[in-house]
Each structure stands twice: as structure tokens, then as C-alpha cells.
Design an enzyme around this catalytic site. Structure first.
Site, PDB file in Angstrom:
ATOM      1  NE  ARG A 118     -31.376 -18.455 -22.056  1.00  0.00           N
ATOM      2  CZ  ARG A 118     -32.068 -18.383 -20.920  1.00  0.00           C
ATOM      3  NH1 ARG A 118     -31.844 -19.234 -19.979  1.00  0.00           N
ATOM      4  NH2 ARG A 118     -32.967 -17.445 -20.754  1.00  0.00           N
ATOM      5  CG  ASN A 137     -23.777 -34.336 -16.590  1.00  0.00           C
ATOM      6  OD1 ASN A 137     -22.841 -33.608 -16.222  1.00  0.00           O
ATOM      7  ND2 ASN A 137     -24.404 -34.156 -17.738  1.00  0.00           N
ATOM      8  N   PRO A 166     -25.892 -28.828 -11.611  1.00  0.00           N
ATOM      9  CG  PRO A 166     -24.200 -27.307 -11.128  1.00  0.00           C
ATOM     10  CD  PRO A 166     -24.593 -28.745 -10.936  1.00  0.00           C
ATOM     11  CG  ASN A 167     -27.087 -23.941 -14.539  1.00  0.00           C
ATOM     12  OD1 ASN A 167     -27.976 -23.234 -14.095  1.00  0.00           O
ATOM     13  ND2 ASN A 167     -25.814 -23.731 -14.289  1.00  0.00           N
ATOM     14  CG  HIS A 176     -19.394 -34.724 -18.930  1.00  0.00           C
ATOM     15  ND1 HIS A 176     -19.840 -33.843 -17.975  1.00  0.00           N
ATOM     16  CD2 HIS A 176     -18.377 -35.418 -18.390  1.00  0.00           C
ATOM     17  CE1 HIS A 176     -19.099 -33.994 -16.894  1.00  0.00           C
ATOM     18  NE2 HIS A 176     -18.211 -34.948 -17.114  1.00  0.00           N
ATOM     19  NE  ARG A 205     -18.561 -27.180 -24.175  1.00  0.00           N
ATOM     20  CZ  ARG A 205     -19.575 -26.997 -23.318  1.00  0.00           C
ATOM     21  NH1 ARG A 205     -20.175 -28.061 -22.780  1.00  0.00           N
ATOM     22  NH2 ARG A 205     -19.983 -25.792 -23.005  1.00  0.00           N
ATOM     23  CB  ALA A 263     -20.545 -26.026 -13.656  1.00  0.00           C
ATOM     24  CD  GLU A 269     -16.689 -37.605 -15.635  1.00  0.00           C
ATOM     25  OE1 GLU A 269     -15.757 -38.417 -15.847  1.00  0.00           O
ATOM     26  OE2 GLU A 269     -16.503 -36.391 -15.462  1.00  0.00           O
ATOM     27  CE1 TYR A 286     -23.897 -28.981 -22.224  1.00  0.00           C
ATOM     28  CE2 TYR A 286     -24.913 -26.814 -22.232  1.00  0.00           C
ATOM     29  CZ  TYR A 286     -23.829 -27.636 -21.955  1.00  0.00           C
ATOM     30  OH  TYR A 286     -22.685 -27.104 -21.429  1.00  0.00           O
TER      31      TYR A 286
HETATM   32  O1  CA2 Z   1     -21.842 -31.727 -21.229  1.00  0.00           O
HETATM   33  C1  CA2 Z   1     -22.282 -31.843 -20.091  1.00  0.00           C
HETATM   34  O2  CA2 Z   1     -23.126 -32.675 -19.762  1.00  0.00           O
HETATM   35  C2  CA2 Z   1     -21.812 -30.852 -19.014  1.00  0.00           C
HETATM   36  O3  CA2 Z   1     -21.705 -31.578 -17.801  1.00  0.00           O
HETATM   37  C3  CA2 Z   1     -22.864 -29.779 -18.925  1.00  0.00           C
HETATM   38  C4  CA2 Z   1     -22.492 -28.637 -17.961  1.00  0.00           C
HETATM   39  C5  CA2 Z   1     -21.087 -28.114 -18.249  1.00  0.00           C
HETATM   40  O4  CA2 Z   1     -20.721 -27.177 -17.253  1.00  0.00           O
HETATM   41  C6  CA2 Z   1     -20.067 -29.235 -18.282  1.00  0.00           C
HETATM   42  O5  CA2 Z   1     -18.809 -28.682 -18.609  1.00  0.00           O
HETATM   43  C7  CA2 Z   1     -20.445 -30.272 -19.327  1.00  0.00           C
HETATM   44  C8  CA2 Z   1     -23.462 -27.477 -18.095  1.00  0.00           C
HETATM   45  C9  CA2 Z   1     -24.899 -27.829 -17.953  1.00  0.00           C
HETATM   46  C10 CA2 Z   1     -25.711 -26.609 -18.266  1.00  0.00           C
HETATM   47  O6  CA2 Z   1     -26.887 -27.035 -18.902  1.00  0.00           O
HETATM   48  C11 CA2 Z   1     -27.638 -26.102 -19.527  1.00  0.00           C
HETATM   49  C12 CA2 Z   1     -28.765 -26.562 -20.138  1.00  0.00           C
HETATM   50  C13 CA2 Z   1     -29.562 -25.686 -20.804  1.00  0.00           C
HETATM   51  C14 CA2 Z   1     -29.262 -24.334 -20.844  1.00  0.00           C
HETATM   52  C15 CA2 Z   1     -28.127 -23.883 -20.223  1.00  0.00           C
HETATM   53  C16 CA2 Z   1     -27.314 -24.784 -19.552  1.00  0.00           C
END
Ligand code: CA2
Length: 143
Positions: free
Chosen positions: A17, A73, A9-10, A99, A106, A76, A97, A22
Site C-alpha cells: 500500500r 527506522n 511497525p508496518n 525514514h 508531512r 510510527a 535514523e 514508500y
Molecule cells: O517514512 C518512513 O520511513 C516512516 O518511518 C514510515 C512510517 C511512518 O509512520 C513514519 O512517520 C515515517 C510508516 C510505515 C508504514 O509502512 C507501510 C508500508 C506499506 C503500507 C502501509 C504502511
């Protein structure tokens, strides 16, 4: 050799953002990098992204008999989803996996990875290069 790359997700919002976490590149750029990596490695890849836990579980289940390896990946869902862990264990396809950020430094809730318990390796904090490393690792592992 066929590798399925799953993003949770996301991650479709990459580049919009939180570039400090990221990066500035978008999801399409990530898919291009993955496809270029596959060409260089001489393997096949499919990229899949979903914001829905059940859709990710369905995709992992459908990989059985069709893919040799999985790069995942779970975003969340990494930190919450026993369903994704169980699906990875059920299909027993070697999984790595990834990230983008370094979840190890974090918030405490990001220190737990359920999916990681079914993975042979984890890359974190390497940005998009984590996916390149994961594909290379799986290729070596599977040959
Ligand atoms: O670091 C990673 O790849 C994560 O899997 C990214 C997840 C986070 O919940 C994990 O703890 C670590 C979040 C992805 C959200 O991606 C966004 C991208 C652009 C704007 C907002 C969120």
C-alpha cells in the site's frame, strides 16, 4: 564491523500500500538491498523488523556488546516512543535514523522524532537508498 538494521511497525507491508510514499518494493527487497550493501562495504549486517515497541526495545538492549552500529527506522514509534529513545541512549551504540518518506514535509505530528534525539544522523525522503547511505555513514564514522 557489525551493523543492526531495525525496522518498526508496518514496514513488513512495504510494497502493498501507499507506493507514492514508500515505493513499490517489498520488505524482502529492502533486506536484500541491505545485505548487498553490506557485502560491498565489507561489513556484517542483521535485519530485524517488529510491530511491537517492547520487542524493538529488547532488540536494542541485546545489541550491546554485539553490534558496532545501529540503523533504525522506528516507523510510527519514531513520533511516540520515549522507550526506544531511552534504549538507544542506554546502549550508547552509534545509531543513524532512516525514514523512507520525507517526514519533514508531512503532517505536523511526524515532525517530532524521539529516536532521532539519540541518533548521530538522519536520512529522510531518499526511499530505500536512505538505508544504503546510513550504512555507508556508519562505516566511515566507526572506522
Ligand atoms: O517514512 C518512513 O520511513 C516512516 O518511518 C514510515 C512510517 C511512518 O509512520 C513514519 O512517520 C515515517 C510508516 C510505515 C508504514 O509502512 C507501510 C508500508 C506499506 C503500507 C502501509 C504502511
Amino acid at each position: 564491523m557489525k551493523i543492526l538494521v531495525i525496522n518498526g511497525p508496518n514496514l513488513n507491508l512495504l510494497g502493498l500500500r501507499e507506493p507514492e510514499l514508500y515505493g513499490k518494493q517489498d520488505y524482502a527487497a529492502l533486506c536484500r538491498l541491505i545485505e548487498e550493501t553490506a557485502v560491498l562495504e565489507g561489513i556484517e549486517v542483521e535485519c530485524f523488523q517488529s510491530n511491537h515497541e517492547g520487542a524493538i526495545v529488547d532488540k536494542i538492549q541485546s545489541a550491546w556488546g554485539r553490534f558496532d552500529g545501529i540503523v533504525i527506522n522506528p516507523a510510527a514509534y519514531t513520533h511516540t516512543s520515549v522507550a526506544i529513545l531511552d534504549a538507544l541512549k542506554a546502549v550508547a551504540i552509534p545509531a543513524v535514523e532512516v525514514h523512507i518518506s520525507d517526514v519533514g514535509v508531512r503532517e505536523p505530528f511526524r515532525q517530532i522524532s524521539y529516536a532521532g534525539m539519540a541518533c548521530i544522523k538522519t536520512y529522510m525522503g531518499l526511499g530505500f537508498d536512505g538505508y544504503v547511505q546510513a550504512i555507508g555513514y556508519l562505516k566511515e564514522y566507526l572506522k
